[in-house]
Design a protein around this motif. Structure first.
Motif, mmCIF file in Angstrom:
data_model
loop_
_atom_site.group_PDB
_atom_site.id
_atom_site.type_symbol
_atom_site.label_atom_id
_atom_site.label_comp_id
_atom_site.label_asym_id
_atom_site.label_seq_id
_atom_site.Cartn_x
_atom_site.Cartn_y
_atom_site.Cartn_z
ATOM 1 N N ARG A 298 -60.397 50.978 -106.155
ATOM 2 C CA ARG A 298 -61.075 50.082 -107.088
ATOM 3 C C ARG A 298 -60.052 49.311 -107.920
ATOM 4 N NH1 ARG A 298 -65.123 53.103 -110.742
ATOM 5 N NH2 ARG A 298 -65.396 54.052 -108.717
ATOM 6 N N ARG A 299 -58.988 49.977 -108.336
ATOM 7 C CA ARG A 299 -57.941 49.346 -109.129
ATOM 8 C C ARG A 299 -57.263 48.216 -108.350
ATOM 9 N NH1 ARG A 299 -54.055 53.236 -112.166
ATOM 10 N NH2 ARG A 299 -55.920 53.334 -113.410
ATOM 11 N N GLN A 300 -56.989 48.425 -107.070
ATOM 12 C CA GLN A 300 -56.364 47.393 -106.251
ATOM 13 C C GLN A 300 -57.280 46.179 -106.092
ATOM 14 O OE1 GLN A 300 -55.577 49.924 -102.855
ATOM 15 N NE2 GLN A 300 -53.355 49.778 -103.197
ATOM 16 N N VAL A 301 -58.558 46.411 -105.896
ATOM 17 C CA VAL A 301 -59.518 45.320 -105.755
ATOM 18 C C VAL A 301 -59.587 44.508 -107.047
ATOM 19 C CG1 VAL A 301 -61.971 44.765 -105.423
ATOM 20 C CG2 VAL A 301 -60.870 46.490 -103.976
ATOM 21 N N ILE A 302 -59.630 45.167 -108.196
ATOM 22 C CA ILE A 302 -59.676 44.472 -109.486
ATOM 23 C C ILE A 302 -58.418 43.633 -109.684
ATOM 24 C CG2 ILE A 302 -59.664 44.804 -111.994
ATOM 25 C CD1 ILE A 302 -61.566 47.199 -111.501
ATOM 26 N N LYS A 303 -57.259 44.156 -109.332
ATOM 27 C CA LYS A 303 -56.011 43.399 -109.454
ATOM 28 C C LYS A 303 -56.030 42.152 -108.579
ATOM 29 C CE LYS A 303 -52.793 47.104 -110.649
ATOM 30 N NZ LYS A 303 -51.626 47.879 -110.196
ATOM 31 N N ILE A 304 -56.515 42.287 -107.358
ATOM 32 C CA ILE A 304 -56.579 41.144 -106.441
ATOM 33 C C ILE A 304 -57.517 40.072 -106.985
ATOM 34 C CG2 ILE A 304 -57.368 40.424 -104.154
ATOM 35 C CD1 ILE A 304 -56.318 43.182 -103.137
ATOM 36 N N ILE A 305 -58.661 40.481 -107.499
ATOM 37 C CA ILE A 305 -59.634 39.531 -108.053
ATOM 38 C C ILE A 305 -59.055 38.840 -109.293
ATOM 39 C CG2 ILE A 305 -61.879 39.341 -109.212
ATOM 40 C CD1 ILE A 305 -62.867 41.544 -107.268
ATOM 41 N N ALA A 306 -58.432 39.606 -110.170
ATOM 42 C CA ALA A 306 -57.847 39.026 -111.386
ATOM 43 C C ALA A 306 -56.742 38.030 -111.036
ATOM 44 C CB ALA A 306 -57.301 40.128 -112.287
ATOM 45 N N PHE A 307 -55.904 38.361 -110.091
ATOM 46 C CA PHE A 307 -54.824 37.456 -109.685
ATOM 47 C C PHE A 307 -55.401 36.184 -109.074
ATOM 48 C CE2 PHE A 307 -51.711 35.963 -106.532
ATOM 49 C CZ PHE A 307 -50.662 35.672 -107.391
ATOM 50 N N GLY A 308 -56.400 36.322 -108.223
ATOM 51 C CA GLY A 308 -57.029 35.161 -107.601
ATOM 52 C C GLY A 308 -57.693 34.244 -108.617
ATOM 53 N N ALA A 309 -58.236 34.818 -109.680
ATOM 54 C CA ALA A 309 -58.904 34.023 -110.715
ATOM 55 C C ALA A 309 -57.905 33.261 -111.582
ATOM 56 C CB ALA A 309 -59.767 34.920 -111.587
#
Length: 94
Positions: free
Chosen positions: A10-21
């Motif tokens: 879950r932490r990796q997914v949140i990081k990817i989404i935050a970076f993409g945003a």
């Protein structure tokens, strides 16, 4: 473990989404920083040369349609005379 079986936390997914945003925002901020130019008064712009130093032989100068026509500057806002000068003057390397 095979590649297709690897799961993201879950932490990796949140990081990817935050970076993409943040990517579009970073591009906008960089464009605005590049577009900012200084006022003529701030750069002590004058329509006459300072000895042999003049806008037409400055690396920042963007010439007009003819050698005598006003051009633009990468640093100073507004119309710039080829015979002008300011504190951002930097000679062209030849």
């Amino acid at each position: 473990m095979k590649y297709d079986q690897k799961k993201f936390s879950r932490r990796q997914v949140i990081k990817i989404i935050a970076f993409g945003a943040t990517l579009p925002l970073m591009g906008t901020l960089i464009d605005k920083a590049e577009a900012a130019k200084a006022a003529k008064e701030l750069m002590k712009y004058q329509d006459k040369p300072n000895g042999n130093e003049k806008c037409s032989n400055c690396i920042q100068f963007i010439p007009g349609k003819t050698p005598e026509a006003d051009g633009e500057c990468k640093v100073v806002e507004g119309s710039i005379s080829p015979q002008g000068w300011c504190t951002a003057y930097s000679p062209e390397s030849k």
